[in-house]
Enzyme design. Structure first.
Site, short mmCIF file in Angstrom:
data_model
loop_
_atom_site.label_atom_id
_atom_site.label_comp_id
_atom_site.label_asym_id
_atom_site.label_seq_id
_atom_site.Cartn_x
_atom_site.Cartn_y
_atom_site.Cartn_z
N LEU A 1 0.84 -1.20 0.00
CA LEU A 1 0.00 0.00 0.00
C LEU A 1 0.88 1.25 0.00
O LEU A 1 1.86 1.33 0.73
CB LEU A 1 -0.90 -0.01 1.24
N HIS B 1 0.47 -5.24 1.24
CA HIS B 1 -0.62 -5.51 0.31
C HIS B 1 -0.12 -6.26 -0.92
O HIS B 1 -0.92 -6.82 -1.68
CB HIS B 1 -1.28 -4.19 -0.10
N ASP C 1 15.68 5.65 13.34
CA ASP C 1 14.71 5.59 12.26
C ASP C 1 13.54 6.52 12.59
O ASP C 1 12.80 6.29 13.55
CB ASP C 1 14.21 4.17 12.05
N ASP D 1 11.05 -2.14 8.17
CA ASP D 1 12.30 -2.92 8.24
C ASP D 1 12.24 -4.11 7.29
O ASP D 1 13.27 -4.52 6.74
CB ASP D 1 12.53 -3.45 9.66
N ILE E 1 18.13 1.41 7.72
CA ILE E 1 18.20 1.48 9.19
C ILE E 1 17.31 0.40 9.78
O ILE E 1 16.11 0.35 9.52
CB ILE E 1 17.74 2.86 9.70
N ASP F 1 19.77 -8.97 9.47
CA ASP F 1 19.69 -7.95 8.43
C ASP F 1 18.57 -8.35 7.47
O ASP F 1 18.55 -9.48 6.97
CB ASP F 1 21.03 -7.88 7.69
#
Length: 339
Positions: free
Chosen positions: A70, A137, A265, A307, A315, A322
């Protein structure tokens, strides 16, 4: 090295043997070969930790197509939605394409847009199928394509996918009654945002419908969608679905459970706020159980919704996996399955 070793032995010296010029040449050649062999061994030892991570590690049989969620995009002002992920996959052999579908639309219409792009990828590459990976989405979007055209899809992987709806969408829909002034104001704001995203990402010709996307992401909307396109879904709440569904497509999913994952962040506080409205572990926008599809690779990652696509700008949690690594590992997983 040899002279040092000999001098430090403490052994009683012995008489030097008588040598000929040929012996000296043989000794010099042996010395040179020994040094060269040691150098090769040293290079091999240095390379051992990289084995399995080098060329070909992400080289799947079928091309990978990444699909945004989205208010998403393929690339906005030079910034990838899947930040650094396409590059990390192509570096070791994968063929990667990033789809661009409407930022706000129903799952079905986004799916039809994606289907046309999948057909284009197959025409360009000569491949028979693709591996679809959708975020948010993008999860229902790829599921639509896998359901209506399974012969074109090798695997469908949902990352933080809204497969059972979102409590946030329910909350917004409850606060914004159909036909109300509040709905009109929300519609105007969402339409303006999606229009700007489309313009800046080069997709201004794509139709936008914020209300259709909102309704699709509610739990009621997701239930209606799931009745029509059930492949890969768990048979019980918060369970796992089939790895290989009846339509011949492999299904996978993973998601995070964290909101404030890095104080640097700027988006994390907003996700911490939205995450507080959930009644289950979540990534700030999608509940963990809602994300389940097919083989669940993991849901304990300390990642929020952004993330999961390595945003903002790479970040993420300093001491957890990771996000890019998950995509690389998954490409290798697909490779080992012959996909």
């Amino acid at each position: 090295e040899f002279s040092h070793h000999a001098a430090g032995t403490g052994m009683r010296p012995v008489a030097a043997p008588v040598t000929t010029p040929g012996d000296d040449q043989n000794a010099a050649g042996f010395f040179a070969r020994t040094v060269k062999m040691k150098r090769w061994l040293l290079m091999l030892l240095c390379a051992l930790p990289m084995l399995g991570q080098g060329a070909g590690y992400t080289q799947t049989r079928y091309p990978i197509v990444l699909v945004h969620g989205l208010f998403g995009f393929d690339k906005l002002l030079g910034v990838d939605y899947f930040y650094g992920i396409p590059q990390a996959l192509t570096r070791d052999g994968a063929r990667v394409y990033v789809a661009q579908v409407s930022a706000t639309q129903s799952s079905e219409l986004r799916g039809e847009q994606l289907l046309r792009q999948v057909q284009q990828v197959l025409a360009i590459t000569g491949a028979d199928k693709v591996n679809l990976i959708g975020h948010s989405h993008g999860g229902p979007t790829i599921r639509y394509v896998a359901s209506v055209a399974p012969e074109l899809v090798a695997s469908a992987t949902s990352v933080g996918g809204v497969n059972q709806g979102s409590e946030i969408a329910d909350l917004v829909r409850a606060r914004v009654a159909p036909g109300s002034v509040a709905e009109q104001l929300a519609l105007a704001a969402a339409s303006a945002l999606s229009g700007v995203i489309s313009l800046l990402s080069g997709g201004s010709d794509l139709p936008q419908d914020p209300l259709a996307s909102l309704d699709a992401l509610t739990r009621a909307g997701a239930q209606r969608f799931n009745q029509r396109y059930p492949e890969g879904l768990p048979s019980q709440h918060c369970g796992e679905g089939p790895l290989l569904a009846d339509n011949g497509v492999y299904y996978f999913s993973w998601s995070g459970r964290g909101n404030m994952t890095n104080i640097l962040d700027p988006v994390d506080p907003a996700l911490a706020l939205t995450g507080s409205f959930f009644h289950e572990p979540n990534d700030g926008l999608v509940g963990v159980c809602s994300s389940h599809l097919g083989k669940v690779i993991g849901t304990a990652y300390r990642m929020n919704h952004l993330d999961e696509v390595n945003q903002s700008f790479g970040i993420h949690h300093l001491f957890d996996t990771d996000p890019v690594t998950l995509y690389r590992q998954h490409a290798n997983r697909l490779q080992r399955l012959g996909l």
